[in-house]
Design a protein around this motif. Structure first.
Motif, PDB file in Angstrom:
ATOM      1  N   LYS A 172     -63.626  -7.294  35.923  1.00  0.00           N
ATOM      2  CA  LYS A 172     -64.722  -6.311  35.888  1.00  0.00           C
ATOM      3  C   LYS A 172     -66.063  -6.929  35.542  1.00  0.00           C
ATOM      4  O   LYS A 172     -67.054  -6.656  36.198  1.00  0.00           O
ATOM      5  CB  LYS A 172     -64.469  -5.265  34.795  1.00  0.00           C
ATOM      6  CG  LYS A 172     -63.483  -4.238  35.067  1.00  0.00           C
ATOM      7  CD  LYS A 172     -63.303  -3.383  33.818  1.00  0.00           C
ATOM      8  CE  LYS A 172     -62.980  -4.244  32.623  1.00  0.00           C
ATOM      9  NZ  LYS A 172     -63.639  -3.981  31.405  1.00  0.00           N
ATOM     10  N   GLY A 226     -68.354  -2.854  26.857  1.00  0.00           N
ATOM     11  CA  GLY A 226     -67.509  -3.616  25.932  1.00  0.00           C
ATOM     12  C   GLY A 226     -68.363  -4.370  24.924  1.00  0.00           C
ATOM     13  O   GLY A 226     -67.996  -4.507  23.752  1.00  0.00           O
ATOM     14  N   TYR A 253     -69.133  -2.252  21.902  1.00  0.00           N
ATOM     15  CA  TYR A 253     -68.030  -2.180  20.926  1.00  0.00           C
ATOM     16  C   TYR A 253     -67.892  -3.505  20.186  1.00  0.00           C
ATOM     17  O   TYR A 253     -67.624  -3.543  18.980  1.00  0.00           O
ATOM     18  CB  TYR A 253     -66.722  -1.775  21.620  1.00  0.00           C
ATOM     19  CG  TYR A 253     -66.756  -0.343  22.067  1.00  0.00           C
ATOM     20  CD1 TYR A 253     -66.525   0.690  21.157  1.00  0.00           C
ATOM     21  CD2 TYR A 253     -67.085   0.003  23.373  1.00  0.00           C
ATOM     22  CE1 TYR A 253     -66.598   2.025  21.547  1.00  0.00           C
ATOM     23  CE2 TYR A 253     -67.160   1.331  23.772  1.00  0.00           C
ATOM     24  CZ  TYR A 253     -66.919   2.333  22.858  1.00  0.00           C
ATOM     25  OH  TYR A 253     -67.008   3.651  23.240  1.00  0.00           O
ATOM     26  N   ARG A 254     -68.106  -4.606  20.905  1.00  0.00           N
ATOM     27  CA  ARG A 254     -68.049  -5.915  20.245  1.00  0.00           C
ATOM     28  C   ARG A 254     -69.153  -6.019  19.171  1.00  0.00           C
ATOM     29  O   ARG A 254     -68.935  -6.534  18.081  1.00  0.00           O
ATOM     30  CB  ARG A 254     -68.217  -7.035  21.286  1.00  0.00           C
ATOM     31  CG  ARG A 254     -66.986  -7.221  22.146  1.00  0.00           C
ATOM     32  CD  ARG A 254     -67.208  -8.163  23.310  1.00  0.00           C
ATOM     33  NE  ARG A 254     -65.998  -8.235  24.121  1.00  0.00           N
ATOM     34  CZ  ARG A 254     -65.056  -9.178  23.984  1.00  0.00           C
ATOM     35  NH1 ARG A 254     -65.221 -10.154  23.127  1.00  0.00           N
ATOM     36  NH2 ARG A 254     -63.974  -9.154  24.728  1.00  0.00           N
ATOM     37  N   ARG A 274     -66.938   6.063  19.146  1.00  0.00           N
ATOM     38  CA  ARG A 274     -67.080   6.328  20.582  1.00  0.00           C
ATOM     39  C   ARG A 274     -68.169   7.370  20.826  1.00  0.00           C
ATOM     40  O   ARG A 274     -69.008   7.197  21.699  1.00  0.00           O
ATOM     41  CB  ARG A 274     -65.752   6.780  21.207  1.00  0.00           C
ATOM     42  CG  ARG A 274     -64.611   5.793  21.014  1.00  0.00           C
ATOM     43  CD  ARG A 274     -63.497   6.013  21.997  1.00  0.00           C
ATOM     44  NE  ARG A 274     -63.884   5.594  23.330  1.00  0.00           N
ATOM     45  CZ  ARG A 274     -63.784   4.350  23.798  1.00  0.00           C
ATOM     46  NH1 ARG A 274     -63.296   3.388  23.045  1.00  0.00           N
ATOM     47  NH2 ARG A 274     -64.189   4.058  25.017  1.00  0.00           N
ATOM     48  N   ARG A 334     -64.047   0.936  30.015  1.00  0.00           N
ATOM     49  CA  ARG A 334     -62.688   1.481  30.034  1.00  0.00           C
ATOM     50  C   ARG A 334     -62.698   2.971  30.352  1.00  0.00           C
ATOM     51  O   ARG A 334     -61.736   3.512  30.840  1.00  0.00           O
ATOM     52  CB  ARG A 334     -62.008   1.304  28.661  1.00  0.00           C
ATOM     53  CG  ARG A 334     -61.960  -0.100  28.130  1.00  0.00           C
ATOM     54  CD  ARG A 334     -61.030  -0.951  28.962  1.00  0.00           C
ATOM     55  NE  ARG A 334     -60.764  -2.249  28.352  1.00  0.00           N
ATOM     56  CZ  ARG A 334     -61.630  -3.232  28.255  1.00  0.00           C
ATOM     57  NH1 ARG A 334     -62.854  -3.074  28.723  1.00  0.00           N
ATOM     58  NH2 ARG A 334     -61.301  -4.391  27.712  1.00  0.00           N
TER      59      ARG A 334
HETATM   60  O1   DC Z   1     -64.436  -5.375  27.949  1.00  0.00           O
HETATM   61  P1   DC Z   1     -64.382  -6.012  26.585  1.00  0.00           P
HETATM   62  O2   DC Z   1     -63.227  -6.976  26.442  1.00  0.00           O
HETATM   63  O3   DC Z   1     -65.684  -6.638  26.196  1.00  0.00           O
HETATM   64  O4   DC Z   1     -64.112  -4.821  25.552  1.00  0.00           O
HETATM   65  C1   DC Z   1     -63.893  -5.058  24.194  1.00  0.00           C
HETATM   66  C2   DC Z   1     -63.037  -3.947  23.603  1.00  0.00           C
HETATM   67  O5   DC Z   1     -63.765  -2.728  23.597  1.00  0.00           O
HETATM   68  C3   DC Z   1     -61.735  -3.686  24.357  1.00  0.00           C
HETATM   69  O6   DC Z   1     -60.622  -3.845  23.494  1.00  0.00           O
HETATM   70  C4   DC Z   1     -61.780  -2.259  24.785  1.00  0.00           C
HETATM   71  C5   DC Z   1     -62.977  -1.676  24.114  1.00  0.00           C
HETATM   72  N1   DC Z   1     -63.780  -0.900  25.058  1.00  0.00           N
HETATM   73  C6   DC Z   1     -63.573   0.460  25.090  1.00  0.00           C
HETATM   74  O7   DC Z   1     -62.723   0.969  24.379  1.00  0.00           O
HETATM   75  N2   DC Z   1     -64.331   1.243  25.901  1.00  0.00           N
HETATM   76  C7   DC Z   1     -65.255   0.690  26.712  1.00  0.00           C
HETATM   77  N3   DC Z   1     -65.975   1.470  27.500  1.00  0.00           N
HETATM   78  C8   DC Z   1     -65.440  -0.709  26.716  1.00  0.00           C
HETATM   79  C9   DC Z   1     -64.678  -1.483  25.877  1.00  0.00           C
END
Ligand code: DC
Length: 233
Positions: free
Chosen positions: A25, A44, A47-48, A117, A138
């Motif tokens: 993605k 993502g 969230y990081r 969220r 996600r």
């Molecule tokens: O895509 P990523 O690996 O950078 O995402 C990091 C974490 O954040 C992954 O465990 C899922 C979460 N995430 C989420 O829950 N909802 C999103 N829209 C994007 C990422």
């Protein structure tokens, strides 16, 4: 005029790309945004960043009220540049740690907190500006942009996703073990798919694409063809 501006923002087309980590993605969204000249949301990363902020401020992952405050007040700047650009959190360039496995695990934990969220919803929707948005995450097609113009759900086998991640991390000089990565990816998939709020799953109207065995250019071309066929550009 506020109403005019708001309408324009809501009218901007959104290409929502969801899927598990390692599905391709991130790279494909960057390519699509560049090709279309659209804005890019790497949800993502948000969230990081909440995970990093929690660590910096010594906020426990069980302290949901404090995590909500951090998520609602993230002091972050995305500075354009080569490749992924620079990400500045509270004045610190967090680029070197943002994509690490450790921060990914923190992100997955904070992403399971409903208050985090919802605190990030408005910030994510603000990325929707003309001429359009490519949104990587996600729950882009299910929760954040349910009216997205095109929804895509990318996946690939856990083994192949772990191998892709292994290559990425090795290129960055991170010491990693492949079997450990497979385990981590499966654990993260479980956590992301089984959480109560916005679990990882395709929107009913999403185009599903299994990228196992496909190169990134092939995935990019498939999605560009979909965008053209639907008359989005
Ligand atoms: O895509 P990523 O690996 O950078 O995402 C990091 C974490 O954040 C992954 O465990 C899922 C979460 N995430 C989420 O829950 N909802 C999103 N829209 C994007 C990422």
């Amino acid at each position: 005029m506020i109403t005019g501006k708001k309408k324009k923002q809501e009218d901007a087309p959104v290409l929502a790309v969801d899927g598990p980590s390692g599905s391709g993605k991130g790279t494909v969204c960057r390519l699509l945004a560049r090709e279309l000249g659209w804005n890019l949301l790497d949800s993502g990363a948000l969230y990081r960043l909440v995970g990093i902020a929690a660590r910096n401020h010594r906020v426990g992952l069980d302290n949901h009220a404090a995590l909500e405050v951090l998520a609602g007040h993230l002091d972050v700047q995305f500075q354009p540049g080569d490749d992924e650009g620079r990400v500045i959190l509270e004045g610190e360039d967090v680029g070197p740690i943002l994509r690490s496995e450790e921060v990914g695990a923190l992100a997955s934990e904070v992403a399971a907190v409903p208050a985090v969220r919802s605190a990030l919803l408005t910030r994510q929707r603000a990325f929707r500006i003309p001429p359009g948005l490519v949104a990587d995450g996600r729950d882009m097609g299910t929760v954040v942009f349910p009216d997205a113009t095109l929804k895509v759900f990318l996946t690939a086998s856990a083994g192949e996703r772990a191998e892709r991640r292994y290559k990425q991390l090795k290129d960055k000089g991170e010491a990693v073990s492949l079997p450990r990565l497979v385990e981590d990816i499966e654990a993260r998939d479980r956590r992301d798919s089984e959480r109560a709020v916005a679990p990882l799953r395709p929107a009913p109207d999403a185009v599903l694409l299994d990228t196992t065995g496909m190169g990134i250019t092939e995935v990019f071309l498939r999605l560009m063809a979909e965008v053209r066929e639907r008359g989005i550009i």
